[in-house]
Design an enzyme around this catalytic site. Structure first.
Site, short mmCIF file in Angstrom:
data_model
loop_
_atom_site.label_atom_id
_atom_site.label_comp_id
_atom_site.label_asym_id
_atom_site.label_seq_id
_atom_site.Cartn_x
_atom_site.Cartn_y
_atom_site.Cartn_z
N ASP A 1 -36.89 -16.56 7.08
CA ASP A 1 -38.26 -16.63 6.58
C ASP A 1 -38.62 -15.37 5.78
O ASP A 1 -38.23 -14.26 6.15
CB ASP A 1 -39.21 -16.76 7.76
CG ASP A 1 -40.32 -17.75 7.52
OD1 ASP A 1 -40.45 -18.21 6.37
OD2 ASP A 1 -41.04 -18.07 8.47
N HIS B 1 -42.22 -13.86 3.36
CA HIS B 1 -43.54 -14.10 2.79
C HIS B 1 -43.82 -13.03 1.74
O HIS B 1 -43.71 -11.84 2.02
CB HIS B 1 -44.60 -14.11 3.88
CG HIS B 1 -44.38 -15.24 4.85
ND1 HIS B 1 -43.67 -15.09 6.01
CD2 HIS B 1 -44.73 -16.55 4.78
CE1 HIS B 1 -43.60 -16.26 6.63
NE2 HIS B 1 -44.23 -17.16 5.91
N HIS C 1 -44.39 -18.58 0.62
CA HIS C 1 -43.50 -18.73 1.78
C HIS C 1 -42.15 -19.20 1.23
O HIS C 1 -42.12 -20.08 0.37
CB HIS C 1 -44.00 -19.81 2.74
CG HIS C 1 -45.43 -19.67 3.17
ND1 HIS C 1 -45.79 -19.54 4.49
CD2 HIS C 1 -46.59 -19.68 2.47
CE1 HIS C 1 -47.11 -19.48 4.58
NE2 HIS C 1 -47.62 -19.57 3.37
N ARG D 1 -40.79 -25.32 18.57
CA ARG D 1 -41.66 -26.49 18.39
C ARG D 1 -41.22 -27.59 19.35
O ARG D 1 -40.02 -27.79 19.55
CB ARG D 1 -41.60 -26.98 16.93
CG ARG D 1 -42.10 -25.91 15.96
CD ARG D 1 -42.03 -26.35 14.52
NE ARG D 1 -42.18 -25.19 13.65
CZ ARG D 1 -41.93 -25.19 12.35
NH1 ARG D 1 -41.53 -26.32 11.77
NH2 ARG D 1 -42.08 -24.11 11.63
N LYS E 1 -45.23 -27.45 -2.09
CA LYS E 1 -43.92 -26.84 -1.91
C LYS E 1 -42.96 -27.29 -3.01
O LYS E 1 -43.17 -28.33 -3.64
CB LYS E 1 -43.30 -27.28 -0.57
CG LYS E 1 -44.13 -27.07 0.65
CD LYS E 1 -43.35 -27.44 1.91
CE LYS E 1 -43.13 -28.93 2.03
NZ LYS E 1 -42.32 -29.32 3.19
N CYS F 1 -45.44 -17.07 9.72
CA CYS F 1 -46.38 -16.59 8.70
C CYS F 1 -47.63 -15.90 9.25
O CYS F 1 -48.06 -14.89 8.67
CB CYS F 1 -46.74 -17.71 7.71
SG CYS F 1 -46.71 -19.36 8.36
N GLN G 1 -35.55 -19.28 11.43
CA GLN G 1 -35.79 -19.45 9.99
C GLN G 1 -35.43 -18.17 9.24
O GLN G 1 -35.71 -17.07 9.71
CB GLN G 1 -37.26 -19.78 9.73
CG GLN G 1 -37.70 -21.12 10.28
CD GLN G 1 -39.16 -21.38 10.00
OE1 GLN G 1 -40.02 -20.56 10.30
NE2 GLN G 1 -39.46 -22.52 9.42
#
Length: 645
Positions: A386, A388, A518, A366, A472, A337, A384
């Site tokens: 992902d 946005h 997100h 991570r 979320k 992000c 991910q």
């Protein structure tokens, strides 16, 4: 007198000090015999705790999540009592309930628990359970708590007490065992009728590799032996479906200690599977107005300081990378992000440009503790799906609903029909874990609730599960074995646009902040594939299978025709291979079944002469002889039906 409001809206009056168990008895003795705990004003507590003021009350049984959790936490205490009886002087860490059962971390000193010791502990556990000892709560001063565990010589409990406030410390006792515990617990040990200790593992105290490695004993209990038997049958099925086992058998992925723990290596067939899933979602995203972007695998540390990730997740990230230039630090990207915020900021934006939907299959890193790594479900490097979405405040709800539609499309296409939509909110008490104003949090929370309601989703709410920057909507998917996994997620964020000073020029020529959404329908490619493999037992749907068809010649004489069949199928975008080994046809069929290839085509004299193929379907057997064209049409129609819901 106090007023107790029940779930059906009815109100009953009782004297102050009444317990949830007393209320249950006033309704029905049969109900009271099933009550394990109570939810009072939204908080799960002991069913025997006194209620001293007006309250809403829900009685929790084995059928409720809170009831099961209380049952299993109480079982952890009973297991600890059994261990202490067999291994006097054992020191105890923590013993929580988990999704399927419980565990307790223990320090046996120089002793070691072997697999055969579990049987002894189970026997003692059952003996203690049959005594129907009450779980008794007592509130103690910090000084008394320290005195008690100092006398026992339990440094782990003393360390836990050190972090607690005086006046908020409680002990629970059942039989001869007393533990530092917040609770709640079931009324007595007699509710526990069946036990199975399932596993022994190692776990660092408080998850810190610098601390001592403790012994972690896992177990599960039930209120009836029949339910334990059913669970153990399910467990055996789960072993067969373990994605680590299937990944090896189907040659999808591997791990290498030389590469590093938690860093999967995708083999050709696994890479093909990933690519098909990615192509599937990318096509849906392009149709929905998403724009593809690509960002680097590292970023300057200051980027994550600005976003708040360094403050909130720095300890879970890989250490910063220093360069020859003094003071310059980079990080392996823990999240996508912040990079997407900078892409948004790269050009001036007008209200007409919004919503702007940026999508990336971005790999992030991570530092998961080594003891928590597990196949593809807990890794240190993962990709991910992902995206946005940057939108005006008046667009948030509509965009959120469109993302729900996309998640539903993904789940339907992959046969995930059993799921729960969870609204993940901030912790009610500890707000230090989050950024942003209460006002923005409330706006975001209400937007999620309204969007979910308008899409007809039945939701549950869980406090303490929000991201640090916003609430979320998490999709908790149940697989074929009834296990729950968090896959898709959608998050509303008013905070990162503030921290990155993102703006757009509104219709009145003023500068405004956009809102970020997100979203990741898969969650991560790694976890999604792990769950998908276990859900379908490795029998991937035809449109995803790396090899859709295997052509099996009865002898080498028919190999040229088998290769011709494979070429014709490949020309029609069907993934076909020829098994060219000089083996008997029975072995070729058995091996292809084990590889879980959806279709196999057996080629012999008759098939070659008739320009046809003998079709077999994995798990179903012989489907008869078809022309190559008819078979190709069958495959294409099945693929189309799976991907075009």
């Amino acid at each position: 007198m106090i007023h107790i409001t029940l779930p059906d809206g009815s109100v009953r009056d009782y004297e102050a000090g009444v317990s949830a168990l007393d209320v249950a008895k006033s309704i029905s003795e049969g109900l009271a015999r099933k009550v394990l705990a109570a939810e009072i004003n939204g908080e799960v507590v002991d069913a025997f705790r006194p209620i001293n003021q007006d309250a809403s009350l829900r009685l929790l049984t084995w059928d409720d999540k809170g009831g099961k959790s209380t049952f299993w936490h109480s079982s952890a205490h009973l297991m600890a009592e059994a261990i202490e009886d067999i291994f006097p002087g054992t020191k105890f860490g923590i013993g929580p309930a988990i999704e399927t059962g419980f565990y307790y971390d223990i320090d046996l000193g120089d002793r070691k628990i072997e697999e055969e010791d579990l049987t002894k502990i189970e026997k003692k556990f059952k003996e203690l359970a049959s005594k129907k000892e009450q779980y008794k709560r007592s509130e103690v001063s910090k000084a008394d708590a320290v005195k008690y565990f100092t006398e026992k010589g339990d440094q782990y409990k003393l360390e836990l007490i050190d972090g607690l406030e005086d006046g908020k410390i409680s002990f629970y006792q059942q039989g001869n065992f007393t533990d530092l515990c917040r609770g709640p617990h079931i009324p007595n040990t007699g509710f526990i009728k069946a036990v199975k200790l399932t596993n022994i593992a190692g776990a660092y105290w408080r998850g810190n590799e610098k601390n001592k490695m403790l012994t972690r004993i896992y177990g599960v209990t039930f209120p009836a032996q029949k339910e334990l038997d059913e669970y153990l049958t399910l467990l055996e099925e789960a072993k067969k479906r373990d994605h680590r086992k299937l990944g090896k058998e189907l040659e999808l992925f591997t791990f290498s200690e030389k590469v590093g723990s938690g860093l999967p290596l995708w083999l050709p067939k696994g890479a093909m599977l990933r690519q098909r899933l990615q192509d599937f979602l990318q096509a849906a995203q392009l149709e929905s107005g998403y724009l593809p972007v690509i960002t680097p695998h590292i970023g300057a540390k200051q980027l994550y300081v600005t976003s708040g990730h360094w403050e909130k997740y720095g300890k879970d990230s890989f250490r910063p990378i220093t360069t020859p230039q003094e003071g310059e630090e980079f990080m392996l990207k823990p999240m996508n992000c912040p990079h997407h915020c900078e892409i948004y900021k790269s050009s001036p934006r007008s209200y007409r440009d919004l919503p702007l939907r940026l999508a990336e299959f971005g790999t992030v890193y991570r530092y998961e503790q080594s003891g928590e790594l597990h196949g593809l479900t807990r890794v240190r490097g993962f990709t991910q799906d992902d995206a946005h979405l940057f939108c005006r405040p008046d667009q948030v709800k509509e965009e959120f609903k469109k993302v729900i539609d996309l998640v539903m499309y993904v789940f339907t296409s992959l046969d995930f029909h059993n799921f729960t939509a969870q609204v993940s909110l901030r912790d009610k008490e500890d707000r230090s874990k989050y950024i942003g104003s209460d006002e923005n949090w409330e706006i975001a929370e209400n937007a999620i609730r309204e969007a979910a309601a308008e899409k007809g989703l039945s939701t549950i709410e869980e406090y303490g599960e929000a991201a640090f920057y916003g609430p979320k909507l998490d999709f908790m998917v149940k697989d074929a074995l009834g296990r729950s996994w968090q896959l898709g997620t959608i998050q509303v964020d008013y905070n990162l646009p503030e921290r990155f000073e993102l703006e757009y020029v509104d219709s009145d020529n003023t500068r405004k902040r956009p809102v970020m959404i997100h979203r990741a329908p898969f969650g991560s490619m790694e976890r999604f594939i792990a769950v998908l493999l276990e859900h379908c037992g490795g029998n991937l749907p035809l449109w995803l299978a790396p090899t859709q068809v295997k052509v099996l010649p009865i002898s080498e004489k028919f190999l040229p025709y088998a290769q011709e069949v494979a070429r014709e199928l490949k020309a029609q975008q069907i993934r076909a291979e020829v098994d060219e080994r000089n083996e008997k046809i029975g072995k070729l069929i058995r091996d292809t079944e084990l590889e879980k290839v959806p279709y196999m085509l057996v080629i012999g004299e008759k098939e070659m002469n008739d320009r046809a193929v003998a079709v077999r379907r994995h798990g179903k057997g012989d489907l008869g002889v078809q022309s190559i064209a008819d078979f190709a049409r069958t495959v294409q129609e099945e693929v189309a039906n799976r991907t075009n819901h």
